[in-house]
Scaffold this motif. Sequence first.
Motif, PDB file in Angstrom:
ATOM      1  N   GLY A  14       0.831  -1.192   0.000  1.00  0.00           N
ATOM      2  CA  GLY A  14       0.000   0.000   0.000  1.00  0.00           C
ATOM      3  C   GLY A  14       0.862   1.236   0.000  1.00  0.00           C
ATOM      4  N   GLY A  15       0.563   2.152  -0.913  1.00  0.00           N
ATOM      5  CA  GLY A  15       1.415   3.334  -1.054  1.00  0.00           C
ATOM      6  C   GLY A  15       0.706   4.640  -0.786  1.00  0.00           C
ATOM      7  N   GLY A  16      -0.359   4.596   0.014  1.00  0.00           N
ATOM      8  CA  GLY A  16      -1.133   5.789   0.296  1.00  0.00           C
ATOM      9  C   GLY A  16      -0.528   6.658   1.376  1.00  0.00           C
ATOM     10  N   GLN A  17      -1.373   7.537   1.948  1.00  0.00           N
ATOM     11  CA  GLN A  17      -0.862   8.503   2.922  1.00  0.00           C
ATOM     12  C   GLN A  17      -0.364   7.855   4.198  1.00  0.00           C
ATOM     13  OE1 GLN A  17      -4.088   8.606   1.787  1.00  0.00           O
ATOM     14  NE2 GLN A  17      -5.515   8.676   3.502  1.00  0.00           N
ATOM     15  N   LEU A  18      -0.958   6.731   4.607  1.00  0.00           N
ATOM     16  CA  LEU A  18      -0.485   6.071   5.826  1.00  0.00           C
ATOM     17  C   LEU A  18       0.929   5.542   5.621  1.00  0.00           C
ATOM     18  CD1 LEU A  18      -3.714   4.130   6.868  1.00  0.00           C
ATOM     19  CD2 LEU A  18      -2.886   6.321   7.746  1.00  0.00           C
ATOM     20  N   GLY A  19       1.166   4.957   4.456  1.00  0.00           N
ATOM     21  CA  GLY A  19       2.513   4.499   4.146  1.00  0.00           C
ATOM     22  C   GLY A  19       3.499   5.649   4.060  1.00  0.00           C
ATOM     23  N   LYS A  20       3.056   6.752   3.466  1.00  0.00           N
ATOM     24  CA  LYS A  20       3.924   7.922   3.335  1.00  0.00           C
ATOM     25  C   LYS A  20       4.361   8.426   4.711  1.00  0.00           C
ATOM     26  CE  LYS A  20       3.993  12.679   1.585  1.00  0.00           C
ATOM     27  NZ  LYS A  20       3.175  13.807   1.080  1.00  0.00           N
ATOM     28  N   MET A  21       3.413   8.476   5.662  1.00  0.00           N
ATOM     29  CA  MET A  21       3.762   8.951   6.996  1.00  0.00           C
ATOM     30  C   MET A  21       4.604   7.923   7.757  1.00  0.00           C
ATOM     31  SD  MET A  21       0.395  11.209   8.094  1.00  0.00           S
ATOM     32  CE  MET A  21      -0.888  10.275   7.255  1.00  0.00           C
ATOM     33  N   MET A  22       4.439   6.638   7.427  1.00  0.00           N
ATOM     34  CA  MET A  22       5.309   5.619   8.003  1.00  0.00           C
ATOM     35  C   MET A  22       6.740   5.809   7.505  1.00  0.00           C
ATOM     36  SD  MET A  22       4.563   1.488   8.030  1.00  0.00           S
ATOM     37  CE  MET A  22       2.807   1.727   7.823  1.00  0.00           C
ATOM     38  N   LEU A  23       6.851   6.231   6.260  1.00  0.00           N
ATOM     39  CA  LEU A  23       8.178   6.433   5.667  1.00  0.00           C
ATOM     40  C   LEU A  23       8.922   7.614   6.277  1.00  0.00           C
ATOM     41  CD1 LEU A  23       7.364   5.723   1.911  1.00  0.00           C
ATOM     42  CD2 LEU A  23       8.622   4.236   3.484  1.00  0.00           C
ATOM     43  N   TYR A  24       8.181   8.576   6.872  1.00  0.00           N
ATOM     44  CA  TYR A  24       8.879   9.642   7.605  1.00  0.00           C
ATOM     45  C   TYR A  24       9.782   9.020   8.663  1.00  0.00           C
ATOM     46  CZ  TYR A  24       5.125  12.885   6.005  1.00  0.00           C
ATOM     47  OH  TYR A  24       4.246  13.638   5.278  1.00  0.00           O
ATOM     48  N   GLU A  25       9.275   7.963   9.301  1.00  0.00           N
ATOM     49  CA  GLU A  25       9.998   7.336  10.413  1.00  0.00           C
ATOM     50  C   GLU A  25      11.122   6.432   9.911  1.00  0.00           C
ATOM     51  OE1 GLU A  25       9.104   8.690  13.186  1.00  0.00           O
ATOM     52  OE2 GLU A  25       7.477   9.662  12.083  1.00  0.00           O
ATOM     53  N   THR A  26      10.898   5.680   8.838  1.00  0.00           N
ATOM     54  CA  THR A  26      11.952   4.808   8.319  1.00  0.00           C
ATOM     55  C   THR A  26      13.111   5.638   7.767  1.00  0.00           C
ATOM     56  OG1 THR A  26      10.844   4.627   6.165  1.00  0.00           O
ATOM     57  CG2 THR A  26      10.373   2.918   7.808  1.00  0.00           C
ATOM     58  N   ARG A  27      12.799   6.783   7.189  1.00  0.00           N
ATOM     59  CA  ARG A  27      13.866   7.652   6.685  1.00  0.00           C
ATOM     60  C   ARG A  27      14.646   8.260   7.856  1.00  0.00           C
ATOM     61  NH1 ARG A  27      13.538   9.015   1.230  1.00  0.00           N
ATOM     62  NH2 ARG A  27      14.564  11.016   1.566  1.00  0.00           N
ATOM     63  N   LYS A  28      13.949   8.553   8.929  1.00  0.00           N
ATOM     64  CA  LYS A  28      14.602   9.096  10.124  1.00  0.00           C
ATOM     65  C   LYS A  28      15.632   8.108  10.663  1.00  0.00           C
ATOM     66  CE  LYS A  28      12.153   9.206  13.974  1.00  0.00           C
ATOM     67  NZ  LYS A  28      11.014   9.629  14.833  1.00  0.00           N
ATOM     68  N   TRP A  29      15.317   6.825  10.553  1.00  0.00           N
ATOM     69  CA  TRP A  29      16.207   5.791  11.084  1.00  0.00           C
ATOM     70  C   TRP A  29      17.049   5.095  10.004  1.00  0.00           C
ATOM     71  CZ3 TRP A  29      12.211   3.144  14.861  1.00  0.00           C
ATOM     72  CH2 TRP A  29      12.083   3.948  15.994  1.00  0.00           C
ATOM     73  N   ALA A  38      -0.892   0.039  -6.584  1.00  0.00           N
ATOM     74  CA  ALA A  38      -1.422  -0.073  -7.944  1.00  0.00           C
ATOM     75  C   ALA A  38      -1.361   1.240  -8.712  1.00  0.00           C
ATOM     76  CB  ALA A  38      -2.869  -0.563  -7.886  1.00  0.00           C
ATOM     77  N   SER A  39      -1.134   2.354  -8.003  1.00  0.00           N
ATOM     78  CA  SER A  39      -1.113   3.657  -8.669  1.00  0.00           C
ATOM     79  C   SER A  39       0.319   4.132  -8.906  1.00  0.00           C
ATOM     80  CB  SER A  39      -1.844   4.703  -7.819  1.00  0.00           C
ATOM     81  OG  SER A  39      -1.638   6.007  -8.340  1.00  0.00           O
ATOM     82  N   PRO A  40       0.623   4.541 -10.124  1.00  0.00           N
ATOM     83  CA  PRO A  40       1.972   5.078 -10.395  1.00  0.00           C
ATOM     84  C   PRO A  40       2.194   6.428  -9.718  1.00  0.00           C
ATOM     85  CG  PRO A  40       0.566   5.305 -12.327  1.00  0.00           C
ATOM     86  CD  PRO A  40      -0.199   4.483 -11.339  1.00  0.00           C
ATOM     87  N   GLU A  41       1.118   7.055  -9.237  1.00  0.00           N
ATOM     88  CA  GLU A  41       1.223   8.346  -8.545  1.00  0.00           C
ATOM     89  C   GLU A  41       1.023   8.198  -7.038  1.00  0.00           C
ATOM     90  OE1 GLU A  41       2.203  10.933 -10.207  1.00  0.00           O
ATOM     91  OE2 GLU A  41       2.158   9.764 -12.067  1.00  0.00           O
ATOM     92  N   ALA A  42       1.236   7.016  -6.484  1.00  0.00           N
ATOM     93  CA  ALA A  42       1.034   6.779  -5.053  1.00  0.00           C
ATOM     94  C   ALA A  42       1.889   7.727  -4.218  1.00  0.00           C
ATOM     95  CB  ALA A  42       1.381   5.335  -4.707  1.00  0.00           C
ATOM     96  N   PRO A  43       1.335   8.299  -3.133  1.00  0.00           N
ATOM     97  CA  PRO A  43       2.095   9.228  -2.286  1.00  0.00           C
ATOM     98  C   PRO A  43       3.421   8.677  -1.782  1.00  0.00           C
ATOM     99  CG  PRO A  43      -0.223   9.353  -1.734  1.00  0.00           C
ATOM    100  CD  PRO A  43      -0.090   8.230  -2.717  1.00  0.00           C
TER     101      PRO A  43
END
Length: 387
Positions: A14-29, A38-43
Amino acid sequence: MQFFSSDFKLGILGGGQLGKMMLYETRKWDIHTKVMDASPEAPCKIACNEFVLGDLMDFDAVYHFGKDVDVLTIEIENVNVDALEKLEYEGIKVYPPTKTLRTIQNKATQKLFYTDHGIPTAPFTRFAYTSEIEDSIHNGGLQLPFVWKSAQFGYDGQGVKVVRKMEDLQGLPNVECLAEQMIGFKNELAVIVARSTKGEVKTYPVVEMEFHPEANQVEYVICPARIDATVAQKAQEIALKVSEQMKHIGLLAVEMFQTQDDEILVNEVAPRPHNSGHYSIEASYTNQFEQHIRAILGLPLGKTDSKVAGIMVNLVGAEGHTGDVVYENMADILEMEGVTPHIYGKRETRPFRKMGHVTIVDEDMARARKVAQEVKETIKVTTNKSQ
């Protein structure tokens, strides 16, 4: 296992907003992430290390995606569980576990789980097809009004309708569904429970949710909920019971009704970061997205207390507007103290589509609620022209 600046790979379906905000944390660490949507424009596309285009309900797509990661998690429930089950059998760590996800994916199965485990919930009737409901009403087996819910694939106000008269059944999809007794409630509440792979469990404070009457979407999330301490304790205890019985790993958002008699009834749950926890990014010691990462990696869970009162306002597409999004009056809300907007990265808006949220924090809850109302009345999610 070494997670940070290493070869470890976390997969997110899933590449929506919840994933995007999860990625804030993975990038931090500096945790390596691979995302499929499924969307090429996923957040999520702009923030992950690897992005894969694929159908989340396709067995082969999910299976091949999961074979290449060390831990696999979700940001949406509508995924192919058969593929996850095979991956789990082959040794890939899947969180939430597939058994938990199977229970939650189908609302009828979820409701039966509550009754089987002594968890209070609204009375309901299960139907194989919506077309069966009319006969049940005529034969006296079901009484109006009730809440119709699609058993599968409903979210963000979709797949739910209040049926007050027979005509309200027209146009509903002929699918497996529930007819749930309408509850006269004081408040809609939610509690997020974090459970780690090591068995550590923590809960966030009870939040209060105010819904849009037409879209059936949350408009405001208020933390802490403006309820009596004994009611809050009861809600926490019931959420913990649901968590214990479901044996999820990661986050479990438990949505509940507070009845007129101050009883707590479980409405439904989500096994992932949730809209009711967005306030935590600004208001909590440990936000829900970091907590989810901690839980699924077996790291110590963070402190769940709030540093300050927080209110979240959902930003949804305005009625009558479909097309390239325009956020009107953004500068005006940025002038307000304690206001932080989050834009999800969806280029196209449509009526009631979730496009972002705004958090308002303040030491004074009444003041925060007043500012939240100002934010709601000021910012508009529109297009260059109405459609």
